[in-house]
Design a protein around this motif. Structure first.
Motif, PDB file in Angstrom:
ATOM      1  N   LEU A  50      62.197  77.151   3.352  1.00 34.61           N
ATOM      2  CA  LEU A  50      60.390  76.733   3.109  1.00 34.61           C
ATOM      3  C   LEU A  50      60.451  77.318   1.922  1.00 34.61           C
ATOM      4  O   LEU A  50      59.258  77.119   1.429  1.00 34.61           O
ATOM      5  CB  LEU A  50      59.854  78.265   3.930  1.00 34.61           C
ATOM      6  CG  LEU A  50      60.418  78.149   5.489  1.00 34.61           C
ATOM      7  CD1 LEU A  50      59.892  79.557   5.980  1.00 34.61           C
ATOM      8  CD2 LEU A  50      59.409  76.737   6.011  1.00 34.61           C
ATOM      9  N   THR A  51      61.055  78.272   1.050  1.00 34.94           N
ATOM     10  CA  THR A  51      60.874  78.707  -0.617  1.00 34.94           C
ATOM     11  C   THR A  51      61.328  77.448  -1.671  1.00 34.94           C
ATOM     12  O   THR A  51      61.672  78.204  -3.238  1.00 34.94           O
ATOM     13  CB  THR A  51      61.509  80.186  -0.493  1.00 34.94           C
ATOM     14  OG1 THR A  51      62.728  79.576  -0.516  1.00 34.94           O
ATOM     15  CG2 THR A  51      60.670  80.807  -0.012  1.00 34.94           C
ATOM     16  N   ARG A  52      61.129  76.194  -1.336  1.00 33.40           N
ATOM     17  CA  ARG A  52      61.751  75.456  -2.039  1.00 33.40           C
ATOM     18  C   ARG A  52      60.710  75.000  -2.973  1.00 33.40           C
ATOM     19  O   ARG A  52      61.072  74.047  -3.980  1.00 33.40           O
ATOM     20  CB  ARG A  52      62.995  74.581  -1.719  1.00 33.40           C
ATOM     21  CG  ARG A  52      64.565  74.686  -0.348  1.00 33.40           C
ATOM     22  CD  ARG A  52      65.348  75.936  -1.694  1.00 33.40           C
ATOM     23  NE  ARG A  52      64.941  76.886  -1.652  1.00 33.40           N
ATOM     24  CZ  ARG A  52      65.382  78.090  -2.948  1.00 33.40           C
ATOM     25  NH1 ARG A  52      65.643  77.883  -4.011  1.00 33.40           N
ATOM     26  NH2 ARG A  52      65.146  78.888  -2.879  1.00 33.40           N
ATOM     27  N   ALA A  53      59.542  75.211  -2.193  1.00 38.21           N
ATOM     28  CA  ALA A  53      58.621  73.912  -2.316  1.00 38.21           C
ATOM     29  C   ALA A  53      57.795  74.765  -3.778  1.00 38.21           C
ATOM     30  O   ALA A  53      57.460  75.567  -3.900  1.00 38.21           O
ATOM     31  CB  ALA A  53      57.678  74.036  -1.654  1.00 38.21           C
ATOM     32  N   THR A  54      57.105  73.658  -4.767  1.00 38.58           N
ATOM     33  CA  THR A  54      56.535  74.832  -5.799  1.00 38.58           C
ATOM     34  C   THR A  54      55.093  73.884  -5.582  1.00 38.58           C
ATOM     35  O   THR A  54      53.712  74.738  -6.525  1.00 38.58           O
ATOM     36  CB  THR A  54      57.484  74.024  -7.257  1.00 38.58           C
ATOM     37  OG1 THR A  54      56.988  72.398  -7.343  1.00 38.58           O
ATOM     38  CG2 THR A  54      58.003  74.547  -7.507  1.00 38.58           C
ATOM     39  N   GLN A  55      55.351  72.746  -4.748  1.00 40.01           N
ATOM     40  CA  GLN A  55      53.509  72.330  -4.824  1.00 40.01           C
ATOM     41  C   GLN A  55      52.959  72.274  -3.162  1.00 40.01           C
ATOM     42  O   GLN A  55      52.688  73.122  -3.023  1.00 40.01           O
ATOM     43  CB  GLN A  55      53.782  70.904  -5.240  1.00 40.01           C
ATOM     44  CG  GLN A  55      53.317  70.746  -6.791  1.00 40.01           C
ATOM     45  CD  GLN A  55      52.573  71.794  -7.444  1.00 40.01           C
ATOM     46  OE1 GLN A  55      51.650  71.788  -7.576  1.00 40.01           O
ATOM     47  NE2 GLN A  55      53.286  71.576  -9.085  1.00 40.01           N
ATOM     48  N   THR A  56      53.320  71.748  -2.260  1.00 36.32           N
ATOM     49  CA  THR A  56      53.149  71.381  -0.474  1.00 36.32           C
ATOM     50  C   THR A  56      54.106  72.161  -0.319  1.00 36.32           C
ATOM     51  O   THR A  56      55.638  71.174  -0.852  1.00 36.32           O
ATOM     52  CB  THR A  56      52.546  70.066  -0.773  1.00 36.32           C
ATOM     53  OG1 THR A  56      53.530  69.409  -0.850  1.00 36.32           O
ATOM     54  CG2 THR A  56      51.135  70.139  -1.822  1.00 36.32           C
ATOM     55  N   LEU A  57      53.940  72.248   1.185  1.00 31.23           N
ATOM     56  CA  LEU A  57      55.007  72.082   1.774  1.00 31.23           C
ATOM     57  C   LEU A  57      54.542  71.322   3.590  1.00 31.23           C
ATOM     58  O   LEU A  57      53.526  71.907   3.833  1.00 31.23           O
ATOM     59  CB  LEU A  57      55.216  73.704   2.725  1.00 31.23           C
ATOM     60  CG  LEU A  57      56.323  74.364   3.662  1.00 31.23           C
ATOM     61  CD1 LEU A  57      57.464  73.484   3.244  1.00 31.23           C
ATOM     62  CD2 LEU A  57      56.361  75.928   3.643  1.00 31.23           C
ATOM     63  N   THR A  58      55.316  70.593   4.176  1.00 33.49           N
ATOM     64  CA  THR A  58      54.834  70.595   5.409  1.00 33.49           C
ATOM     65  C   THR A  58      56.062  70.694   6.384  1.00 33.49           C
ATOM     66  O   THR A  58      56.972  70.616   6.151  1.00 33.49           O
ATOM     67  CB  THR A  58      54.942  69.108   5.191  1.00 33.49           C
ATOM     68  OG1 THR A  58      54.426  68.477   4.269  1.00 33.49           O
ATOM     69  CG2 THR A  58      54.714  67.473   6.604  1.00 33.49           C
TER      70      THR A  58
END
Length: 565
Positions: free
Chosen positions: A547-555
Motif C-alpha cells: 500500500l505504501t509504495r504509491a506516491t500519487q494514487t492507490l487502487t
C-alpha cells in the motif's frame, strides 16, 4: 519525484505541518552523528530513511576520507533494482570505495537461484543453525569404531580408535577452524604411527632401550607423512573441507540432517532437506548464503590478502629467474656472433619477452580498487556498513554482516512494521543487543514525504491491526482518495511499467509483493489483498508494504477486509 532526492528541500517548498522542521533537525543530527556504534534510522514508508542514510554516507566519506578510502563502505539493499538506483545516486556524490550488494550476493562466488519455502527460510535464518552447522562439521572429524591396518615398507601399522580420538582431541583443543586444525591432527596422529613403527624396527632383541634415536623417529614421521596409505587415513578421519561441500552434503542427506539436527523436531528436519545439485551443478537459495558464510568461519578459508602476497612474491621470483635466463641467453648470442655488422639485426630474447606480460599480471594483482578487492574477499573488514530494509535480515544474516564490520560502525535503516521475512526483526533492541550491547541508538522519523495522507491513513489501519504501539506518520501532502474496485474490466498482470504519461506504475499481487520492497511508484494497483495477507504469517506486513509504495494514487481490486475500513 523519488524520496531519495532531497526530501528536506522538497519540504521547504510545500505547505506542511509544523512537525517537518523538528524532523529536519533530527535528520541533520543523524547525518552528522560522529559517535561510533550502530545507528538505527527507523521510520514508516516515505519518511526519507534512505535519503538520510545516503547523505550520511556522503558526510562520512568526506570527513573520514582517508580511513574509508582504504577500508571501503558496504551498502546492503533489498534487491538489485534498488541497488541499480542507488548506484546512479552515489556517483553524483563523487565518492569511491563503495560496495553495493544484496545479502544473497555477500558470499563471493555464490549466486542464489533457488527459492525456499517460508518454513525453510525461517529455519535457515534462525540461530539454531549455528548448532546444526557445528554438528554437521563435527561429523567429519571421525573416530572409527574399529582399528585400521596399513602396510608400510613390509611393516603393518595399526591406527586404533584411541589413537584417532587422541589426535582429534588435540586438534579440537587448538580452537582453530577445521582446516587449520588439520595440522594439529596430522602431527599427533602421524607421531603415534611413527612411534609405533619405531617400536617395531628399533626394538632391542635383548630387551634394552630402543635402538632408534629421536632424530630417527623424526625421520620416520616425515616419511610417513608422505605415505599415500597414511594420507588416505588422514583424509578419512579429518578431511579438508569447503563450505559448499559441507552444506551440500548436509541439505542433500536425510541421514546427515538427522544427525546434525537431532535436537529438533521432524518438521524442522524435513524442511531442511532438499537436493543441492541440478544437472551436476550446485544451486543455492538466498537463505543458504549466510549458512555458507558461517561454515567458512568454522572450516577456515584461505586468507585472500596472504594468497595475493604469496602470488606476488612467487611472481617476482619467477621474473627474477626469467631475467637471469634471458641475460644468459643474450650473453650467449652476443658471444657466438663475431660479426658486429649483424648485431643490430639480432632479435634479442629481451625483445621477445617484454614488459607487457608483466604489466598485465601486476594490473590483476595491484590495480583493483578498494571496492573490487573488498567484494572479492569474504574476510574483508569494512570501515562502515549501511543496511537498507534491515528489518528483513535474519539472525544468521546479522552474524554474516557483523563479521564484516569488526568496529561495529553501522547505519541501519528499516521499519519493523514492514518485516516480511519469517525470521526477520521484531524489535531492534532484541536483534542488536546480542552483537553490540547498548552501543546503538534508534532515531524515529515521523514525517512522510512520499505517501499522500489518504493512503497513509489506510495503511496505518493495516499496521495498527498487528501493532498497537505503532505511531502514525504525518504526510506533507494531501491526495486523491483510495479507489476500491470489486474487479477489473481488463486483465491485469503483476509487474512494473511506464504509462503513456511517463508515470511509473506497479501492479502488485501475491506473486511480486516481495520484489517491490524499498521501491516507489506514481500509481499502485493492489490485486486481491486477502491473498497477500494469507500468503504468510507476516502477510499483513506485506500488504502494508504494498500500500505504501504509491506516491500519487492507490487502487485496490478485490475483497478488502472489513476491519481495515
Amino acid at each position: 519525484e523519488s524520496a531519495l532526492h532531497q526530501p528536506l528541500e522538497r519540504a521547504r517548498t510545500t505547505h506542511i505541518s509544523s512537525n517537518v522542521e523538528p524532523n529536519k533537525r533530527e535528520q541533520d543530527e543523524i547525518i552528522r552523528h560522529e559517535r561510533r556504534g550502530v545507528m538505527v534510522v527507523d521510520g514508516g514508508p516515505g519518511t526519507g530513511k534512505t535519503a538520510v542514510a545516503l547523505h550520511r554516507i556522503a558526510y562520512l566519506l568526506y570527513n573520514h576520507r582517508e580511513r574509508l578510502a582504504s577500508t571501503g563502505v558496504l551498502i546492503l539493499g533489498p534487491n538489485s533494482t534498488f541497488l541499480d538506483y542507488i548506484s546512479r545516486v552515489l556517483p553524483e556524490l563523487g565518492e569511491t570505495g563503495v560496495v553495493l550488494s544484496t545479502i544473497s550476493e555477500l558470499f563471493p562466488g555464490v549466486t542464489a537461484t533457488l527459492q525456499d519455502s517460508l518454513l525453510t527460510r525461517e529455519i535457515k535464518g534462525s540461530d539454531a543453525m549455528v548448532d546444526i552447522l557445528g554438528e554437521a562439521l563435527r561429523a567429519y572429524q571421525v573416530v572409527p569404531e574399529d582399528s585400521a591396518t596399513i602396510k608400510v615398507e613390509q611393516l603393518y601399522l595399526t591406527a586404533t580408535p584411541d589413537m584417532v580420538k587422541a589426535a582429534r582431541t588435540r586438534a579440537r583443543r587448538s580452537h582453530k577452524p577445521h582446516n587449520d586444525a588439520r595440522g594439529a591432527f596430522i602431527e599427533h596422529f602421524v607421531q603415534s604411527l611413527a612411534e609405533q613403527m619405531a617400536n617395531k624396527i628399533g626394538a632391542d632383541p635383548l630387551g634394552g632401550k630402543n635402538l632408534l634415536s629421536r632424530a630417527d623417529v623424526d625421520q620416520l614421521f616425515d616419511e610417513l607423512s608422505e605415505t599415500p596409505a597414511v594420507q588416505e587415513l588422514i583424509d578419512a578421519f579429518w578431511p579438508t573441507l569447503s563450505p559448499q561441500s559441507v552444506l551440500a552434503e548436509l541439505l542433500g542427506s536425510e541421514d546427515a540432517i538427522a544427525h546434525a539436527a537431532y535436537a529438533y523436531d521432524d518438521e524442522t528436519r524435513e524442511a531442511l532437506f532438499r537436493p543441492t545439485q541440478f544437472d551436476g551443478i550446485e544451486a543455492w537459495s538466498a537463505a543458504d548464503v549466510a549458512l555458507l558464510d558461517e561454515l567458512a568461519v568454522l572450516i577456515g578459508m584461505p586468507d585472500v590478502e596472504a594468497q595475493e602476497e604469496a602470488e606476488r612474491a612467487a611472481w617476482k621470483e619467477q621474473v627474477s629467474d626469467a631475467e637471469d635466463a634471458l641475460d644468459i641467453l643474450s650473453s650467449s648470442m652476443s658471444t657466438d656472433n663475431d660479426d658486429d655488422m649483424f648485431e643490430a639485426e639480432i632479435l634479442s630474447a629481451h625483445d621477445v619477452i617484454d614488459a607487457e606480460a608483466l604489466a598485465r599480471r601486476q594490473q590483476t594483482l595491484d590495480h583493483r580498487s578498494t571496492a573490487e578487492r573488498a567484494a572479492a574477499d569474504y574476510t574483508w573488514a569494512y570501515g562502515h556498513v549501511v543496511i537498507d530494509e534491515a528489518q528483513e535480515l535474519t539472525p544468521m544474516e546479522w552474524r554474516m554482516v557483523f563479521r564484516r564490520t569488526p568496529s561495529r560502525w553501522m547505519t541501519v535503516v528499516g521499519d519493523t512494521g514492514q518485516t516480511s521475512s519469517p525470521a526477520g526483526v521484531d524489535a531492534w533492541e532484541d536483534t542488536l543487543g546480542e552483537f553490540v550491547g547498548e552501543r546503538f541508538r534508534v532515531h524515529h522519523l515521523t514525517v512522510n514525504y512520499r505517501t499522500p495522507q489518504p493512503i497513509a491513513d489506510l495503511a496505518f489501519k493495516v499496521r495498527k491491526s498487528v501493532d498497537d504501539s505503532a505511531q502514525q506518520t504525518e504526510s506533507i501532502r494531501d491526495g486523491e482518495p483510495v479507489r476500491f474496485l470489486d474487479h477489473s474490466d481488463e486483465p491485469l498482470e503483476a509487474g512494473i511499467f511506464t504509462d503513456d504519461n511517463g508515470r511509473l506504475n506497479a501492479v502488485i499481487d501475491v506473486s511480486n509483493v516481495e520484489e517491490v520492497k524499498g521501491l516507489e511508484f506514481d500509481h499502485v494497483t493492489v490485486i486481491n489483498p486477502v491473498d497477500i495477507i494469507e500468503r504468510s504469517p507476516l502477510g499483513i506486513n506485506d500488504l502494508y508494504v504494498a500500500l505504501t509504495r504509491a506516491t500519487q494514487t492507490l487502487t485496490i481490486i478485490g475483497e478488502w477486509p472489513e476491519e481495515f475500513h
